[in-house]
Design a protein around this motif. Structure first.
Motif, PDB file in Angstrom:
ATOM      1  N   ALA A 113      62.764  13.637  64.285  1.00 49.30           N
ATOM      2  CA  ALA A 113      63.178  15.040  64.302  1.00 49.30           C
ATOM      3  C   ALA A 113      63.562  15.487  65.707  1.00 49.30           C
ATOM      4  O   ALA A 113      64.510  16.260  65.891  1.00 49.30           O
ATOM      5  CB  ALA A 113      62.054  15.924  63.756  1.00 49.30           C
ATOM      6  N   GLN A 114      62.863  15.019  66.724  1.00 50.57           N
ATOM      7  CA  GLN A 114      63.145  15.425  68.093  1.00 50.57           C
ATOM      8  C   GLN A 114      64.481  14.887  68.589  1.00 50.57           C
ATOM      9  O   GLN A 114      65.249  15.601  69.218  1.00 50.57           O
ATOM     10  CB  GLN A 114      62.018  14.967  69.019  1.00 50.57           C
ATOM     11  CG  GLN A 114      60.719  15.736  68.843  1.00 50.57           C
ATOM     12  CD  GLN A 114      59.672  15.324  69.847  1.00 50.57           C
ATOM     13  OE1 GLN A 114      59.956  14.596  70.788  1.00 50.57           O
ATOM     14  NE2 GLN A 114      58.449  15.784  69.654  1.00 50.57           N
ATOM     15  N   VAL A 115      64.756  13.626  68.306  1.00 44.55           N
ATOM     16  CA  VAL A 115      65.960  13.018  68.868  1.00 44.55           C
ATOM     17  C   VAL A 115      67.219  13.434  68.115  1.00 44.55           C
ATOM     18  O   VAL A 115      68.323  13.039  68.504  1.00 44.55           O
ATOM     19  CB  VAL A 115      65.846  11.479  68.877  1.00 44.55           C
ATOM     20  CG1 VAL A 115      64.672  11.029  69.706  1.00 44.55           C
ATOM     21  CG2 VAL A 115      65.750  10.924  67.456  1.00 44.55           C
ATOM     22  N   GLU A 116      67.078  14.251  67.068  1.00 46.49           N
ATOM     23  CA  GLU A 116      68.264  14.775  66.391  1.00 46.49           C
ATOM     24  C   GLU A 116      69.075  15.676  67.318  1.00 46.49           C
ATOM     25  O   GLU A 116      70.239  15.956  67.045  1.00 46.49           O
ATOM     26  CB  GLU A 116      67.851  15.559  65.135  1.00 46.49           C
ATOM     27  CG  GLU A 116      67.372  14.680  63.986  1.00 46.49           C
ATOM     28  CD  GLU A 116      68.484  13.800  63.429  1.00 46.49           C
ATOM     29  OE1 GLU A 116      69.639  14.253  63.419  1.00 46.49           O
ATOM     30  OE2 GLU A 116      68.204  12.673  63.017  1.00 46.49           O
ATOM     31  N   SER A 117      68.465  16.149  68.401  1.00 43.31           N
ATOM     32  CA  SER A 117      69.171  17.041  69.323  1.00 43.31           C
ATOM     33  C   SER A 117      69.953  16.277  70.385  1.00 43.31           C
ATOM     34  O   SER A 117      70.555  16.902  71.257  1.00 43.31           O
ATOM     35  CB  SER A 117      68.168  17.974  70.010  1.00 43.31           C
ATOM     36  OG  SER A 117      67.238  17.223  70.778  1.00 43.31           O
ATOM     37  N   TYR A 118      69.965  14.942  70.320  1.00 47.49           N
ATOM     38  CA  TYR A 118      70.669  14.135  71.313  1.00 47.49           C
ATOM     39  C   TYR A 118      71.939  13.558  70.689  1.00 47.49           C
ATOM     40  O   TYR A 118      71.863  12.633  69.864  1.00 47.49           O
ATOM     41  CB  TYR A 118      69.778  12.998  71.824  1.00 47.49           C
ATOM     42  CG  TYR A 118      68.570  13.479  72.588  1.00 47.49           C
ATOM     43  CD1 TYR A 118      68.623  13.679  73.963  1.00 47.49           C
ATOM     44  CD2 TYR A 118      67.374  13.752  71.928  1.00 47.49           C
ATOM     45  CE1 TYR A 118      67.525  14.116  74.668  1.00 47.49           C
ATOM     46  CE2 TYR A 118      66.271  14.201  72.628  1.00 47.49           C
ATOM     47  CZ  TYR A 118      66.347  14.377  73.998  1.00 47.49           C
ATOM     48  OH  TYR A 118      65.255  14.820  74.674  1.00 47.49           O
ATOM     49  N   PRO A 119      73.107  14.086  71.046  1.00 47.65           N
ATOM     50  CA  PRO A 119      74.354  13.593  70.433  1.00 47.65           C
ATOM     51  C   PRO A 119      74.589  12.115  70.661  1.00 47.65           C
ATOM     52  O   PRO A 119      75.124  11.432  69.792  1.00 47.65           O
ATOM     53  CB  PRO A 119      75.438  14.452  71.117  1.00 47.65           C
ATOM     54  CG  PRO A 119      74.726  15.647  71.645  1.00 47.65           C
ATOM     55  CD  PRO A 119      73.346  15.185  71.983  1.00 47.65           C
TER      56      PRO A 119
END
Length: 259
Positions: A113-119
């Motif tokens: 869920a956290q790394v979903e913000s890293y394109p």
């Protein structure tokens, strides 16, 4: 002759009763116990598959999102702890391993869920493939756990039921343990935070407010009050409604009789 036939009939009834009371329940216990062991082996295979995928996931995320160091360390710690407990298990789950496996599931979900913000990670083919593999493995773990728990429930119910409980006590058939989540914190949805990024000081903007900074408290006025936002950066003025004891100032009175 008649007496002999009666005795033979009684012997058949006694033997048949013995078969019904002891032999059939015993064989049923053996069958259920073997089914439980087989269903656990299927779960254990998928758990070991997850152990193999997690190090690759951690290294991929470390390369694309180094700021999530705390989360990566937590996932790695739980994975290593689960591997150690799995090596010391004796053909079945135990309470401590259940909790570690459940915490590991939550930690992996939280990391995804956290790394979903890293394109750069969302477009990384290696990360996407690992994400698909982990999702598929988690589904198989959940399915295998449901099947295992269903077999355990049937086995434990038979141990407690009469007259099969007499056979269980006589031949020392003990209850099997469920593979379940007992920690309420694991049952909750993962709390998505952005690790060390959220601890960085906010960049200053004109007016003294940091970027993304939340204002001080709730400035919503009570019912009947009106907030006027001035053009400057000064605090908003809150005016009370006009009453007989507190009339409006002259410069705020409207209508033909305002002056």
């Amino acid at each position: 002759m008649t007496l002999l036939i009666v005795i033979l009939i009684l012997l058949v009834v006694v033997v048949g009763g013995g078969v019904g009371l002891f032999i059939a329940p015993y064989n049923s216990f053996v069958k259920l116990r073997n089914t439980i062991q087989e269903s656990w082996r299927q779960v254990d295979v998928e758990l070991n598959r997850r152990y193999e995928l997690i190090p690759n996931l951690v290294e991929t995320v470390r390369a694309g999102a180094a700021h999530e160091r705390n989360t990566l360390e937590e996932v790695t710690r739980l994975r290593n702890q689960a591997v150690q407990l799995a090596a010391g298990s004796h053909g079945g789950p135990d309470g401590q391993r259940d909790q570690v496996e459940s915490q590991l599931t939550g930690a992996v979900h939280n990391l995804i869920a956290q790394v979903e913000s890293y394109p750069q990670l969302r477009s990384n083919e290696n990360f996407l493939e690992l994400q698909r593999e982990l999702a598929s493995t988690e589904d198989r773990i959940a399915s295998g756990r449901r099947y295992y728990n269903a077999n355990v429930r049937a086995y434990n119910t038979k141990i407690e039921s009469f007259p099969s409980n007499m056979v269980a006590n006589m031949f020392h058939f003990e209850k099997a343990g469920y593979f379940q989540v007992d920690d309420p914190a694991v049952r909750t949805a993962p709390n998505v935070s952005f690790g060390e990024i959220s601890q960085r000081p906010a960049q200053s903007q004109p007016g003294g407010q940091g970027q993304g900074q939340i204002g001080q408290g709730d400035q919503t006025p009570a019912p009947g009050y009106q907030v006027q936002q001035p053009d400057s950066a000064a605090a908003p003025e809150i005016h009370q409604p006009a009453t007989e004891a507190n009339p409006l100032p002259k410069n705020q009175r409207g209508g033909p009789f305002g002056n």
